[in-house]
Scaffold this active site. Sequence first.
Site: not given
Length: 399
Positions: A66-68, A70, A156
Amino acid sequence: MTQIHGHCAPPFAAVREAFERNFAEHGERGAAVAVRYRGELVVDLWGGDADAAGRPWGRDTLAVVFSTTKGLAAICLHILADRGLVAFDAPVARYWPEFAARGKAGITVAMALSHQAGLPVWQAPLPQDALLNWDLAARRLADEAPLWEPGTAHGYHGLTIGWLEGELVRRVTGRTIGAFFREEVAARLGADAWIGLPAAEHHRVADMELPAADPASDFFRKVVGEPDWYGAKLVTNDGGDIAGVNGAPRRAMEHPSAGGIANARALAHIYAPLSLDGALGDVRLVSADRLPGMRNTRSASGCDLILRLPTTFTLGFSKSWGARGLGPGNHVILGEHAFGTPGFGGSLGFADGEAGLAFGYVMNRMGGGVGLNDRGQGLVDAAYRSVGYRTSEPGFWVR
C-alpha cells in the site's frame, strides 16, 4: 507456536522477540521484518501463513505494501532531481503542460511531493477500474481544480500523489514509473520490489486481509459521519481500487501510491543507501547532498486536512505521525532524523542515517487506522532500542 525463519544478529534479539510476540499475542498471520544496520543485514525474519488456507510464508513471499510504495516512488523523483532532469521548485506544468489547467500553473513539484498541492482526491466521479487506465486517471487529475490554495496547507494525497509522481517520471524519461523504478532502483540493488508485478511472480504474493473501518480513527469517523466531505472521496472515489487487491489486475498495475509489492528484505535494502551517504557498496542511488531534501520537513501541522491527525512530510516521504497517546493505528513513531512511508494496514519502510538503520516490515493481516498498529510499532521500537536509543518526551526515538 509459529515457527520463525531467517536470522537475527544477537544485538538485535529484541527485534526477534517482538516479531515472535506479534504472532503469539497480536494476531499476526504472516509477516516478515528486515533491518540493515550501517549497511549490514542484521535482521531477516519471516514466518506464519501467506493465506487463510495455510500456505507457508517463505523467504521470498511478497506482499502488497500500500502507501509504503510512496517512498519507492519518491526515490525515483530524487534520482531525476539528482541528475538535473527535474527541479523541485519548478512548476509541475513545466514537464506536464496540461496540468496547468484550472488554476494549477503555480503548483510546484515540491508542493506535489509534500502533499500541499490541494489535489488530495479526484473530485469528479471516476468510472469503475479507472486506476487501471493510467492515461484516463492522469488526464482526470490534470482537469481537477485545487481544493485549497496550493502551498498554504497540506492534506494527505493518498492516491493522487502516485499519478503526480508517475506522470512526471513518464514525461521526463519516456518510461513508466514502474519501469523506471525497476531499472534504476530495484534491479541495480538486487531488491525484490515492484511497482507493477509480472504475471510470472504473482504466485509468490500473500493474500491481504483487509481490516474493518477503525472506529478510533478520526479519518474513518469523518468518512462515515460526513459522506459528502471531500476527503471521503479518498475511499469512495477510487475506481474500486482497494476491493480487488488480491486480483491479478491489481497486482499487475503500476500503482505508485498504493500498489507496490515487496518483501521486508527488499524494503530495507532499498532504504539502506539512504541510511548511509546515498550508496550501498558500488551502487549509488543519489548523491549525499540529496539526502537533506529527503529527510527535512517541508509540511507539518497539528491536523492533516485529510487524515485528521498530526502529520509531517518531506519531499515525498513521511516522518513521525501523531502520538502514542492517540492509540494504535493513529501514529508512526520514528527517530527524529528518520524518513520513509507507512502503508495502510501497518507495513513500513524507512531510513534513519543518524541511527544507521534501514527498516522494512510487511504483513498480510492488516491493522486498522491510518498509521502503525502494535505489531509494526513494536518492531520499530525494538530496532531503536537495539542501537541504544530511548524515547523522548514528544515520542521520538533519540540517543
